[in-house]
Design a protein around this motif. Sequence first.
Motif, mmCIF file in Angstrom:
data_model
loop_
_atom_site.group_PDB
_atom_site.id
_atom_site.type_symbol
_atom_site.label_atom_id
_atom_site.label_comp_id
_atom_site.label_asym_id
_atom_site.label_seq_id
_atom_site.Cartn_x
_atom_site.Cartn_y
_atom_site.Cartn_z
ATOM 1 N N ARG A 97 0.815 -1.217 0.000
ATOM 2 C CA ARG A 97 0.000 0.000 0.000
ATOM 3 C C ARG A 97 0.854 1.275 0.000
ATOM 4 N N THR A 98 1.948 1.273 0.745
ATOM 5 C CA THR A 98 2.704 2.517 0.929
ATOM 6 C C THR A 98 3.948 2.647 0.057
ATOM 7 N N ARG A 99 4.541 1.536 -0.347
ATOM 8 C CA ARG A 99 5.819 1.635 -1.057
ATOM 9 C C ARG A 99 5.725 1.399 -2.555
ATOM 10 N N THR A 100 4.567 0.981 -3.044
ATOM 11 C CA THR A 100 4.456 0.746 -4.484
ATOM 12 C C THR A 100 3.532 1.758 -5.161
ATOM 13 N N ALA A 101 2.961 2.654 -4.393
ATOM 14 C CA ALA A 101 2.012 3.622 -4.958
ATOM 15 C C ALA A 101 2.675 4.933 -5.367
ATOM 16 N N VAL A 102 3.997 5.003 -5.287
ATOM 17 C CA VAL A 102 4.697 6.235 -5.636
ATOM 18 C C VAL A 102 4.585 6.489 -7.134
ATOM 19 N N ASP A 106 5.969 12.237 -9.652
ATOM 20 C CA ASP A 106 5.929 13.037 -8.433
ATOM 21 C C ASP A 106 7.235 13.836 -8.327
ATOM 22 N N PRO A 107 7.162 15.158 -8.076
ATOM 23 C CA PRO A 107 8.379 15.978 -8.043
ATOM 24 C C PRO A 107 9.435 15.485 -7.053
ATOM 25 N N THR A 108 9.007 15.013 -5.900
ATOM 26 C CA THR A 108 9.973 14.518 -4.917
ATOM 27 C C THR A 108 10.649 13.252 -5.425
ATOM 28 N N PHE A 109 9.875 12.341 -6.010
ATOM 29 C CA PHE A 109 10.437 11.111 -6.564
ATOM 30 C C PHE A 109 11.464 11.436 -7.646
ATOM 31 N N VAL A 110 11.108 12.329 -8.553
ATOM 32 C CA VAL A 110 12.013 12.717 -9.648
ATOM 33 C C VAL A 110 13.291 13.336 -9.078
ATOM 34 N N LEU A 111 13.137 14.215 -8.092
ATOM 35 C CA LEU A 111 14.293 14.856 -7.468
ATOM 36 C C LEU A 111 15.221 13.823 -6.835
ATOM 37 N N VAL A 112 14.646 12.916 -6.048
ATOM 38 C CA VAL A 112 15.457 11.901 -5.356
ATOM 39 C C VAL A 112 16.142 10.989 -6.367
ATOM 40 N N ARG A 155 14.907 -7.031 8.064
ATOM 41 C CA ARG A 155 15.812 -6.663 6.964
ATOM 42 C C ARG A 155 15.163 -6.961 5.613
ATOM 43 N N PHE A 156 14.591 -8.156 5.483
ATOM 44 C CA PHE A 156 13.954 -8.550 4.224
ATOM 45 C C PHE A 156 12.814 -7.593 3.875
ATOM 46 N N ALA A 157 11.985 -7.279 4.858
ATOM 47 C CA ALA A 157 10.835 -6.407 4.612
ATOM 48 C C ALA A 157 11.275 -5.034 4.112
ATOM 49 N N LEU A 158 12.376 -4.534 4.626
ATOM 50 C CA LEU A 158 12.837 -3.222 4.205
ATOM 51 C C LEU A 158 13.553 -3.252 2.853
ATOM 52 N N GLU A 159 14.133 -4.382 2.507
ATOM 53 C CA GLU A 159 14.817 -4.512 1.215
ATOM 54 C C GLU A 159 13.843 -4.834 0.072
ATOM 55 N N ALA A 160 12.774 -5.545 0.370
ATOM 56 C CA ALA A 160 11.851 -6.029 -0.660
ATOM 57 C C ALA A 160 11.271 -4.915 -1.541
ATOM 58 N N PRO A 161 10.841 -3.766 -0.999
ATOM 59 C CA PRO A 161 10.284 -2.738 -1.890
ATOM 60 C C PRO A 161 11.287 -2.243 -2.936
ATOM 61 N N GLY A 162 12.552 -2.157 -2.576
ATOM 62 C CA GLY A 162 13.566 -1.735 -3.534
ATOM 63 C C GLY A 162 13.712 -2.729 -4.671
ATOM 64 N N LEU A 163 13.644 -4.017 -4.348
ATOM 65 C CA LEU A 163 13.702 -5.046 -5.388
ATOM 66 C C LEU A 163 12.453 -4.996 -6.267
ATOM 67 N N ALA A 164 11.313 -4.825 -5.641
ATOM 68 C CA ALA A 164 10.043 -4.833 -6.369
ATOM 69 C C ALA A 164 9.892 -3.619 -7.281
ATOM 70 N N ARG A 165 10.479 -2.505 -6.887
ATOM 71 C CA ARG A 165 10.332 -1.265 -7.656
ATOM 72 C C ARG A 165 10.842 -1.410 -9.091
ATOM 73 N N ALA A 166 11.797 -2.296 -9.309
ATOM 74 C CA ALA A 166 12.359 -2.485 -10.651
ATOM 75 C C ALA A 166 11.422 -3.263 -11.577
ATOM 76 N N SER A 167 10.367 -3.826 -11.028
ATOM 77 C CA SER A 167 9.424 -4.633 -11.798
ATOM 78 C C SER A 167 8.412 -3.759 -12.532
ATOM 79 N N ASP A 168 7.816 -4.317 -13.579
ATOM 80 C CA ASP A 168 6.732 -3.624 -14.283
ATOM 81 C C ASP A 168 5.489 -3.506 -13.401
ATOM 82 N N ASP A 169 5.342 -4.436 -12.459
ATOM 83 C CA ASP A 169 4.211 -4.442 -11.539
ATOM 84 C C ASP A 169 4.758 -4.579 -10.114
ATOM 85 N N ALA A 171 3.674 -3.899 -7.129
ATOM 86 C CA ALA A 171 2.800 -4.470 -6.103
ATOM 87 C C ALA A 171 2.800 -5.996 -6.200
ATOM 88 N N ARG A 172 2.667 -6.504 -7.403
ATOM 89 C CA ARG A 172 2.683 -7.958 -7.578
ATOM 90 C C ARG A 172 4.054 -8.537 -7.203
#
Length: 196
Positions: A97-102, A106-112, A155-169, A171-172
């Motif tokens: 809900r919180t880490r895949t909806a970016v 978004d200006p902050t996302f682009v900046l970062v 550790r896994f929970a905090l690393e997982a969103p970074g791995l998932a972000r590279a995917s086309d989907d 959330a999945r």
Amino acid sequence: MSETTTGRRERKKARTRQALADAALRLFTERGFDDVGVREVAEAADVSLSTLFKHFPSKEALVFDLDADIESALVAAVRDRAPGLPVLHALRDHLVRTRTAVRTDDPTFVLVESTPALRDYARRMWSRHEKALAAALAEATGLAADDLAVAGLARFALEAPGLARASDDPARALRDLFALLEQGWATTPLARGEDR
């Protein structure tokens, strides 16, 4: 000191903090993070440089003004989960809900994403939540905070969103990563292929 005075003071601090964060984002977006000094941000928010540093410990922190709220929400996802909902599922659902909806526009996302110093800071900031998450997991499971299972899940929970972000989907992908954690390697097609 009355509650009214305390409430007014807290509201003023919150307004100052928001004015600083807004000014920083505007200036950083217009001119680039590296081309704006903290003194310029303070002037744009009409506060002194010392006031800026009372609210934000570094230039990078100006971009991440919700760090404490993010950690609180992460811990609350475990502590305040619905009765009977497994910790793993509550954590997975919160992260989806919180880490895949970016939004990538978004200006902050682009900046970062376009600023190496901010990308590194964001990663370090997110990793700092590991200790608080491990404490919440320990409390929820009855295990010690330094138990390998608790530390590993945090550790896994905090690393997982970074791995998932590279995917086309994303959330999945995040759900798939948590399924792998829950069900284990043996259930994956790759593991079944090892038998050949």
